[in-house]
Design a protein around this motif. Sequence first.
Motif, mmCIF file in Angstrom:
data_model
loop_
_atom_site.group_PDB
_atom_site.id
_atom_site.type_symbol
_atom_site.label_atom_id
_atom_site.label_comp_id
_atom_site.label_asym_id
_atom_site.label_seq_id
_atom_site.Cartn_x
_atom_site.Cartn_y
_atom_site.Cartn_z
ATOM 1 N N THR A 1 42.379 17.087 35.425
ATOM 2 C CA THR A 1 43.721 17.376 34.902
ATOM 3 C C THR A 1 43.948 18.874 34.689
ATOM 4 O OG1 THR A 1 42.987 17.053 32.613
ATOM 5 C CG2 THR A 1 43.934 15.141 33.754
ATOM 6 N N LEU A 2 42.895 19.686 34.728
ATOM 7 C CA LEU A 2 43.049 21.125 34.503
ATOM 8 C C LEU A 2 43.758 21.820 35.657
ATOM 9 C CD1 LEU A 2 39.713 22.276 32.804
ATOM 10 C CD2 LEU A 2 41.758 21.246 31.809
ATOM 11 N N ASP B 1 46.129 26.771 37.068
ATOM 12 C CA ASP B 1 44.972 26.015 37.544
ATOM 13 C C ASP B 1 43.775 26.557 36.765
ATOM 14 O OD1 ASP B 1 42.666 25.156 38.855
ATOM 15 O OD2 ASP B 1 43.594 25.212 40.834
ATOM 16 N N ARG B 2 43.435 25.867 35.688
ATOM 17 C CA ARG B 2 42.445 26.408 34.756
ATOM 18 C C ARG B 2 41.053 26.545 35.373
ATOM 19 N NH1 ARG B 2 44.417 23.441 29.105
ATOM 20 N NH2 ARG B 2 45.994 25.019 28.613
ATOM 21 N N LEU B 3 40.710 25.702 36.314
ATOM 22 C CA LEU B 3 39.389 25.808 36.941
ATOM 23 C C LEU B 3 39.278 27.090 37.758
ATOM 24 C CD1 LEU B 3 38.775 22.105 38.014
ATOM 25 C CD2 LEU B 3 37.633 23.374 36.193
ATOM 26 N N GLU B 4 40.284 27.369 38.574
ATOM 27 C CA GLU B 4 40.263 28.600 39.371
ATOM 28 C C GLU B 4 40.358 29.830 38.476
ATOM 29 O OE1 GLU B 4 39.587 29.126 42.475
ATOM 30 O OE2 GLU B 4 39.382 27.002 42.974
ATOM 31 N N ALA B 5 41.175 29.738 37.413
ATOM 32 C CA ALA B 5 41.305 30.867 36.488
ATOM 33 C C ALA B 5 39.980 31.161 35.795
ATOM 34 C CB ALA B 5 42.396 30.574 35.463
ATOM 35 N N LEU B 6 39.280 30.116 35.346
ATOM 36 C CA LEU B 6 37.963 30.296 34.730
ATOM 37 C C LEU B 6 36.979 30.941 35.701
ATOM 38 C CD1 LEU B 6 37.246 27.054 32.653
ATOM 39 C CD2 LEU B 6 37.103 29.400 31.818
ATOM 40 N N LYS B 7 36.964 30.448 36.921
ATOM 41 C CA LYS B 7 36.063 30.995 37.931
ATOM 42 C C LYS B 7 36.324 32.482 38.146
ATOM 43 C CE LYS B 7 34.755 30.588 42.815
ATOM 44 N NZ LYS B 7 35.014 29.856 44.080
ATOM 45 N N THR B 8 37.597 32.851 38.287
ATOM 46 C CA THR B 8 37.956 34.253 38.537
ATOM 47 C C THR B 8 37.544 35.158 37.388
ATOM 48 O OG1 THR B 8 39.831 33.594 39.915
ATOM 49 C CG2 THR B 8 39.887 35.817 38.992
ATOM 50 N N GLU B 9 37.873 34.769 36.163
ATOM 51 C CA GLU B 9 37.625 35.637 35.012
ATOM 52 C C GLU B 9 36.141 35.696 34.639
ATOM 53 O OE1 GLU B 9 40.143 37.606 34.132
ATOM 54 O OE2 GLU B 9 41.127 36.488 35.751
ATOM 55 N N LEU B 10 35.435 34.580 34.726
ATOM 56 C CA LEU B 10 33.993 34.599 34.446
ATOM 57 C C LEU B 10 33.252 35.415 35.500
ATOM 58 C CD1 LEU B 10 33.424 30.901 33.307
ATOM 59 C CD2 LEU B 10 33.042 32.939 31.909
ATOM 60 N N THR B 11 33.696 35.341 36.743
ATOM 61 C CA THR B 11 33.077 36.136 37.819
ATOM 62 C C THR B 11 33.252 37.623 37.545
ATOM 63 O OG1 THR B 11 33.429 34.374 39.436
ATOM 64 C CG2 THR B 11 33.062 36.586 40.299
ATOM 65 N N LYS B 12 34.419 38.037 37.056
ATOM 66 C CA LYS B 12 34.655 39.442 36.702
ATOM 67 C C LYS B 12 33.643 39.918 35.662
ATOM 68 C CE LYS B 12 38.979 40.315 35.593
ATOM 69 N NZ LYS B 12 40.419 40.075 35.238
ATOM 70 N N LEU B 13 33.257 39.000 34.767
ATOM 71 C CA LEU B 13 32.303 39.351 33.708
ATOM 72 C C LEU B 13 30.852 39.325 34.186
ATOM 73 C CD1 LEU B 13 34.062 37.338 30.892
ATOM 74 C CD2 LEU B 13 33.538 39.785 30.753
ATOM 75 N N GLY B 14 30.636 38.898 35.439
ATOM 76 C CA GLY B 14 29.289 38.889 35.996
ATOM 77 C C GLY B 14 28.687 37.520 36.182
ATOM 78 N N ALA B 15 29.458 36.470 35.912
ATOM 79 C CA ALA B 15 28.938 35.111 36.030
ATOM 80 C C ALA B 15 28.915 34.659 37.488
ATOM 81 C CB ALA B 15 29.802 34.153 35.215
ATOM 82 N N THR B 16 28.068 33.672 37.731
ATOM 83 C CA THR B 16 28.061 32.970 39.019
ATOM 84 C C THR B 16 28.611 31.581 38.766
ATOM 85 O OG1 THR B 16 26.137 34.216 39.770
ATOM 86 C CG2 THR B 16 26.657 32.184 40.949
ATOM 87 N N VAL B 17 29.804 31.303 39.326
ATOM 88 C CA VAL B 17 30.546 30.086 39.008
ATOM 89 C C VAL B 17 31.020 29.422 40.295
ATOM 90 C CG1 VAL B 17 32.467 29.102 37.689
ATOM 91 C CG2 VAL B 17 31.443 31.257 36.961
ATOM 92 N N SER B 18 30.961 28.101 40.316
ATOM 93 C CA SER B 18 31.593 27.340 41.388
ATOM 94 C C SER B 18 32.397 26.218 40.758
ATOM 95 C CB SER B 18 30.554 26.775 42.366
ATOM 96 O OG SER B 18 29.681 25.879 41.697
#
Length: 415
Positions: A321-322, A328-345
């Motif tokens: 539902t996100l 689109d909260r999933l894509e937004a989370l991926k983008t912003e966490l990646t900026k901080l140095g995270a590895t996200v899929s």
Amino acid sequence: MNLLLHSPFIIHHSQLKLTGSKSETNRLLLLRALYPNISLENTSNSDDSEVLSKALHSPFIIHNSQLVDVHHAGTAMRFLTAFFAIQEGKEVVLTGSSRMKERPIKILVEALNQLGAEITYQEKAGFPPISIKGKKLSKNKVSLSANVSSQYVSALLLIAPKLENGLELTLEGEMTSLPYIQMTLALLNAIGVETSFFDSKIFVKPTTYDLQPTILTIESDWSSASYWYSIIALSNLGTEITLSSYKKNSLQGDAVLVEIYKNFGVETIFNENNSITIIKSSTQNLHTITYNLNHSPDLAQTLAVTCFGLGIACDLYGLHTLKIKETDRLEALKTELTKLGATVSVTNDSLHLKAKTIINKGITISTYQDHRMAMAFAPLALKTTIGIEQAEVVSKSYPTFWDDLKKIGFIIEEE
């Protein structure tokens, strides 16, 4: 308004009062419009609740029909679609922001039309804006896919007692956000409406007469509490915050926070005055958190950021539902966490974060007009200075969030 958050000196024991649950408030505002004998205390001061309250009482008149603009308020869009469908003799055009016009409403419209409503699309089929001609609805049986937003289900249930023959609603498939459906039924029961829920069928008895006067006090919002749980999880041992007003037997699905955050060493004490004290009581040597948030998807952003801040991997499921929220909260989370140095899929219904202990500095978070993006990332100021774009977006659900952060010692500058 862009804000810069600096690593704070957290006051060891802080106390905060959070306003009423947005979810409970919005349901009860609509029920009060149907049954004026209901009185409400501790209502939410969120933008969403203000928009809904205003729409229920003073729609803007244009060309003999009423124009109702809910802006970004998705709950208001869904609940008002059902509400205006049963307002006999009234014509309403229900619209919202450009993002709202991208959020689907087809499933709810089709269900209401099956019951005899007259709702048509003004622009793109399946999406707002919609034109509603209020009618008396005498049909009482409808089926709905259970894996869509629970707000569609709740919208139907809230108007059900005002239908001539009540409602028999069949839910098909696996249920999403079940606690929100149970909340709606519990609030109907609280004002004197009879309901039953067996297997996949929900029955609501018609209650077209005036109800006895009832005063209801709304519990504070557990979704809003999630950001304070995240702060405690990221804080030093012994840090504690007291929040009011919360119940041990809550109607809100996000009360599962109490159990989830035990994984991060956060203890919850329920006090006699309906407050809770949350304490960083221990450190946990976790490597990975796996959780299905099918019944509490609004916690996904907070939980993902907490894990990232603690250097813990996480696999979060049940998040389909996100995709259709404020962004689109999933894509937004991926983008912003990646900026901080995270590895996200991410997939269509899950998020996967790898463990990492280094956080990139000097990062500003984009919020995508989504209140939860702003608030979920704010606790990372405990680890590094962090910027938040369009910080005013928090008013959608928690207008005093930045003031409350300052109260407990966060240093916040306007850029």
